[in-house]
Every structure is written in structure tokens, then in C-alpha cells.
Design a protein around this motif. Sequence first.
Motif, PDB file in Angstrom:
ATOM      1  N   ALA A   1       0.881  -1.262  -0.047  1.00 61.18           N
ATOM      2  CA  ALA A   1       0.084   0.103   0.032  1.00 61.18           C
ATOM      3  C   ALA A   1       0.893   1.131   0.076  1.00 61.18           C
ATOM      4  N   GLY A   2       2.390   0.987   0.104  1.00 60.47           N
ATOM      5  CA  GLY A   2       3.120   2.448  -0.084  1.00 60.47           C
ATOM      6  C   GLY A   2       3.408   2.852   1.418  1.00 60.47           C
ATOM      7  N   VAL A   3       3.165   2.140   2.612  1.00 59.72           N
ATOM      8  CA  VAL A   3       3.263   2.705   3.776  1.00 59.72           C
ATOM      9  C   VAL A   3       4.444   1.752   4.181  1.00 59.72           C
ATOM     10  N   LYS A   4       5.507   2.665   4.782  1.00 55.77           N
ATOM     11  CA  LYS A   4       6.814   1.736   5.166  1.00 55.77           C
ATOM     12  C   LYS A   4       6.648   1.385   6.439  1.00 55.77           C
ATOM     13  N   SER A   5       7.592   0.411   6.994  1.00 53.46           N
ATOM     14  CA  SER A   5       7.686  -0.265   8.229  1.00 53.46           C
ATOM     15  C   SER A   5       9.022  -0.237   8.801  1.00 53.46           C
ATOM     16  N   VAL A   6       8.911   0.341  10.412  1.00 59.89           N
ATOM     17  CA  VAL A   6      10.206   0.220  11.019  1.00 59.89           C
ATOM     18  C   VAL A   6      10.048  -0.483  12.279  1.00 59.89           C
ATOM     19  N   MET A   7      11.011  -1.339  12.586  1.00 59.05           N
ATOM     20  CA  MET A   7      11.210  -2.277  13.768  1.00 59.05           C
ATOM     21  C   MET A   7      12.081  -1.392  14.754  1.00 59.05           C
ATOM     22  N   ILE A   8      11.427  -1.283  15.761  1.00 59.26           N
ATOM     23  CA  ILE A   8      12.072  -0.531  17.076  1.00 59.26           C
ATOM     24  C   ILE A   8      12.241  -1.717  18.122  1.00 59.26           C
ATOM     25  N   SER A   9      13.703  -2.090  18.053  1.00 57.53           N
ATOM     26  CA  SER A   9      13.844  -3.476  18.795  1.00 57.53           C
ATOM     27  C   SER A   9      15.048  -3.356  19.673  1.00 57.53           C
ATOM     28  N   ASN A  10      15.266  -4.614  20.482  1.00 57.61           N
ATOM     29  CA  ASN A  10      16.499  -4.775  21.206  1.00 57.61           C
ATOM     30  C   ASN A  10      17.380  -5.515  20.469  1.00 57.61           C
ATOM     31  N   GLY A  11      16.989  -6.211  19.190  1.00 54.93           N
ATOM     32  CA  GLY A  11      17.778  -7.010  18.334  1.00 54.93           C
ATOM     33  C   GLY A  11      18.008  -8.311  18.975  1.00 54.93           C
ATOM     34  N   TYR A  12      17.494  -9.074  19.980  1.00 54.43           N
ATOM     35  CA  TYR A  12      17.698 -10.005  20.553  1.00 54.43           C
ATOM     36  C   TYR A  12      16.644 -11.164  19.796  1.00 54.43           C
ATOM     37  N   ILE A  13      17.040 -11.616  18.511  1.00 56.38           N
ATOM     38  CA  ILE A  13      16.335 -12.135  17.545  1.00 56.38           C
ATOM     39  C   ILE A  13      17.298 -13.215  16.941  1.00 56.38           C
ATOM     40  N   ASN A  14      16.716 -14.337  16.221  1.00 52.31           N
ATOM     41  CA  ASN A  14      17.726 -15.491  15.541  1.00 52.31           C
ATOM     42  C   ASN A  14      17.849 -14.809  14.236  1.00 52.31           C
ATOM     43  N   PRO A  15      18.824 -15.324  13.588  1.00 48.43           N
ATOM     44  CA  PRO A  15      19.081 -14.945  12.233  1.00 48.43           C
ATOM     45  C   PRO A  15      17.788 -14.907  11.129  1.00 48.43           C
ATOM     46  N   GLU A  16      17.510 -16.179  11.161  1.00 45.95           N
ATOM     47  CA  GLU A  16      16.312 -16.720  10.310  1.00 45.95           C
ATOM     48  C   GLU A  16      15.218 -15.824  10.196  1.00 45.95           C
ATOM     49  N   PRO A  17      14.593 -15.504  11.303  1.00 42.13           N
ATOM     50  CA  PRO A  17      13.313 -14.592  11.317  1.00 42.13           C
ATOM     51  C   PRO A  17      14.043 -13.220  11.051  1.00 42.13           C
ATOM     52  N   MET A  18      15.016 -12.705  11.527  1.00 43.47           N
ATOM     53  CA  MET A  18      15.643 -11.305  11.127  1.00 43.47           C
ATOM     54  C   MET A  18      15.769 -11.174   9.575  1.00 43.47           C
ATOM     55  N   MET A  19      16.137 -12.223   9.083  1.00 42.88           N
ATOM     56  CA  MET A  19      16.511 -12.141   7.529  1.00 42.88           C
ATOM     57  C   MET A  19      15.036 -12.076   6.877  1.00 42.88           C
ATOM     58  N   ASP A  20      14.176 -12.847   7.524  1.00 43.26           N
ATOM     59  CA  ASP A  20      12.645 -12.889   6.710  1.00 43.26           C
ATOM     60  C   ASP A  20      12.200 -11.371   6.785  1.00 43.26           C
ATOM     61  N   LEU A  21      12.302 -10.752   8.070  1.00 43.01           N
ATOM     62  CA  LEU A  21      11.763  -9.483   8.348  1.00 43.01           C
ATOM     63  C   LEU A  21      12.316  -8.424   7.311  1.00 43.01           C
ATOM     64  N   CYS A  22      13.794  -8.771   7.119  1.00 37.06           N
ATOM     65  CA  CYS A  22      14.589  -7.660   6.243  1.00 37.06           C
ATOM     66  C   CYS A  22      13.779  -7.476   4.803  1.00 37.06           C
ATOM     67  N   GLY A  23      12.935  -8.540   4.403  1.00 33.37           N
ATOM     68  CA  GLY A  23      12.140  -8.623   2.950  1.00 33.37           C
ATOM     69  C   GLY A  23      11.013  -7.614   3.072  1.00 33.37           C
ATOM     70  N   VAL A  24      10.642  -7.230   4.391  1.00 32.62           N
ATOM     71  CA  VAL A  24       9.571  -6.253   4.559  1.00 32.62           C
ATOM     72  C   VAL A  24       9.532  -4.885   5.338  1.00 32.62           C
ATOM     73  N   LEU A  25      10.701  -4.880   5.959  1.00 31.94           N
ATOM     74  CA  LEU A  25      10.983  -3.511   6.654  1.00 31.94           C
ATOM     75  C   LEU A  25      11.875  -2.625   5.766  1.00 31.94           C
ATOM     76  N   ASP A  26      11.835  -1.508   6.211  1.00 28.87           N
ATOM     77  CA  ASP A  26      12.434  -0.324   5.592  1.00 28.87           C
ATOM     78  C   ASP A  26      13.376   0.560   6.450  1.00 28.87           C
ATOM     79  N   GLY A  27      13.410   0.158   7.793  1.00 25.81           N
ATOM     80  CA  GLY A  27      14.362   0.638   8.790  1.00 25.81           C
ATOM     81  C   GLY A  27      14.046  -0.080  10.269  1.00 25.81           C
ATOM     82  N   VAL A  28      15.309   0.144  10.850  1.00 23.62           N
ATOM     83  CA  VAL A  28      15.366  -0.543  12.039  1.00 23.62           C
ATOM     84  C   VAL A  28      16.143   0.122  13.101  1.00 23.62           C
TER      85      VAL A  28
END
Length: 365
Positions: free
Chosen positions: A179-206
Motif C-alpha cells: 500500500a506504499g506505507v513503510k515499516s520500521v522495527m524498534i527492537s532490542n535486536g535479540y532475535i535469531n538470524p532466520e526470522p531477522m532475515m525474513d523481516l528484512c524482506g518487508v521492513l524499511d528501517g530498524v
Amino acid sequence: MYSRRKFIRHCGGAGCFLIAHGLSAYGNESGPVEARYYQKLDNRKIKCELCPRECVIDDLERGYCGVRENRDGTYYSLVYGLPCSVHADPVEKKPLFHFLPSTRAFSIATVGCNVMCKFCQNWEISQTRPEQIQSYDIPPSMVVKLAQENRCASIAYTYTEPVIFTEYMYDTAELGRKAGVKSVMISNGYINPEPMMDLCGVLDGVKIDLKAYTERFYKELVSGELRPVLDTLVLLRDKKMWTEIVYLVIPGQNDDPGELKSMCNWIAKELGPDTPLHFSRFHPQYRLKNIPATPVSTLKKARQIGLDNGLFFVYIGNVPGDPGESTYCPDCGIILIQRIGYQVVKINLKQGSCPACGRKIAGVW
Ligand code: SF4
């Protein structure tokens, strides 16, 4: 227990979005959905692989974060589509200073967190269980619609720890992108690599909260680990995700100049000197009420350490009016973005570059 009045106050009046759209309290369309990132084990046990804690969970039990439950050997997220906090914030409040400045971020959070910081600002919603707080039924499509209606350029997954509602975050960000709306994750970064890589496909900033640069601090004050957070930052660099770092400076706990210098060197070398670093002021709260607020002089010294050790954009946070809130050109020194608190006073960029010397300024403009 959260009263309705307290909830509305916490949301900063978010109820207006909800009432205006006739959204009901506590879920019709949303609710338990099968979790992603877990492994089935013998005897109806499961192992959650979403974050480095990797909880092994018996039937009818929940993981450490309290929002994911084993039901007969299938793992569920209990908070899908059920935010407890909803608000339209300046993106500067996240804080993201090099990401669409002066726009608004439609901000949502569910309850829960995968660590337990003794200095948490939002402990009333992060350190609790879904049934202890009133939530609203806002499925991903409605989040995107509300973001558009409220003229928000982005959706922020924030306030608590979005890693623990990753399914909701992912689906919302995916719809938002369409829909043209960006997404940003405000996080502690305590996440495993696989879910983080998947999220990189839909996020625009962290934005990552780097809470200290020692394992001791992470163990004693966060109930987490430093190493996986650094690994997340490196992964974000590899995926070319726009990333800013916040470091809350707590007197006597993580303000040692040697530690700050080592951290700034690591950021400059591993992530690059363009990575914005925000040194933020601590105020006594939750379980650290005995520690005084960070002296502004400590924050100024920390900022200077960052600048002296190769970082181009080092900020002071939670000190409204301090010159360290503004962005300066690393080459010619003019003010590029002037801020007071979360307010942008002036933007002096020309197509993402310094108007005086032409230097390109890193960011999403
Ligand atoms: S996301 Fe929650 S359940 Fe999964 S490993 Fe982390 S703390 Fe445990």
C-alpha cells in the motif's frame, strides 16, 4: 491490572482511532495463530527458534515472553492482531533521525518482551501477560488503513519488543509495503538470524537498542546476551537495512569511557561511520529508581567519544534543546536538520545531500 482509563492514557488518546472505526475491545478477527519459527519435539514439547533464548516448552506452557503458548504440540502466538498500545508518533520519537524526518509513524505494540530490563520504560505492558491488559482487535489490513487515514508515512512496531509479535509485524509490514506505507522495527535486536532475515524482506528501517557493550550488563540488568545483538547488527548491515542505534547511558553501569570507545570503534569498523548513534539520557524508573538521571555532561562526553572515534552522526537524546539533537554535515559542519525534542525545526537537505558542500548524507529521505 490495567484499568480502561489508564490504558487510554497510556495510548495517548489512541482510543480515538479505535472508537472512530468501531473496533471492538479484545478480539473478533484476531487471536491465536500458529507461531512461526519453532520445532516440534517428542512428547508434545516444542522448541521456539524465534529468539536466542530458544525456550523448550511443555504442552500447555508458555515461553519466557509469555505471549506464545504450546497447545497440544502446536505453538501459537496469542497476540496476533491484538495491540494494547496504538498511537501516531513523530518518527523522531522512535528515535529515527535519518528516516523520513518530520513524518509520522503509526505505532503499535502488543504486550510481552523476550528480555527483562531493570530500567524498562514500558514495563507495565512489556512485563505482563495478554489476559492482564485490555487489547484491541486490529488485524494487519486495518493497521495499514489507519496508518493511511492518519497520514503516517510508516508503521512502527515499538514500545514493547516486536520480536515477540513477529507474525503480526511481518504480515502488517508486507501489506503496508503493497500500500506504499513503510515499516520500521524498534527492537532490542535479540532475535535469531532466520526470522531477522525474513523481516528484512518487508521492513524499511530498524532501530536497535544496544544496551551496553559488556556481557555483564546484559546478564545482570537485561537478562539477555550482548553477542546475538551484535550479530543482528551485522546481519542488518549485510542486508543493507537502514539502521540506527540507541544507547541509554546509565550512570555507573554502562558509562565507562573505555567501554564507550570500544563500542564506537566497533560500530565504525563493523557497521560503518554513517551509522547514527543516539546517546540517550536515563531517568530513574522501574527497578533502577536508586540510580540518578544521567548528567548532561556525561552525554556530551559520550557524544565526543563517538565523534572522535570515527562516527559521523552522534546524537544526544532526552535532553530537549541540546545542540546534540541536530544533524550536522560531517564535511562542512552546517546544520542539516535542526531539532528540538521530537520536533523538526528545519530541514536543510538538497536531495539527500548537504546544500553547501554537496556531501551525500546517509539515510532514507
Ligand atoms: S520468542 Fe519467546 S518463547 Fe520464543 S525463544 Fe524467545 S522468549 Fe522464548
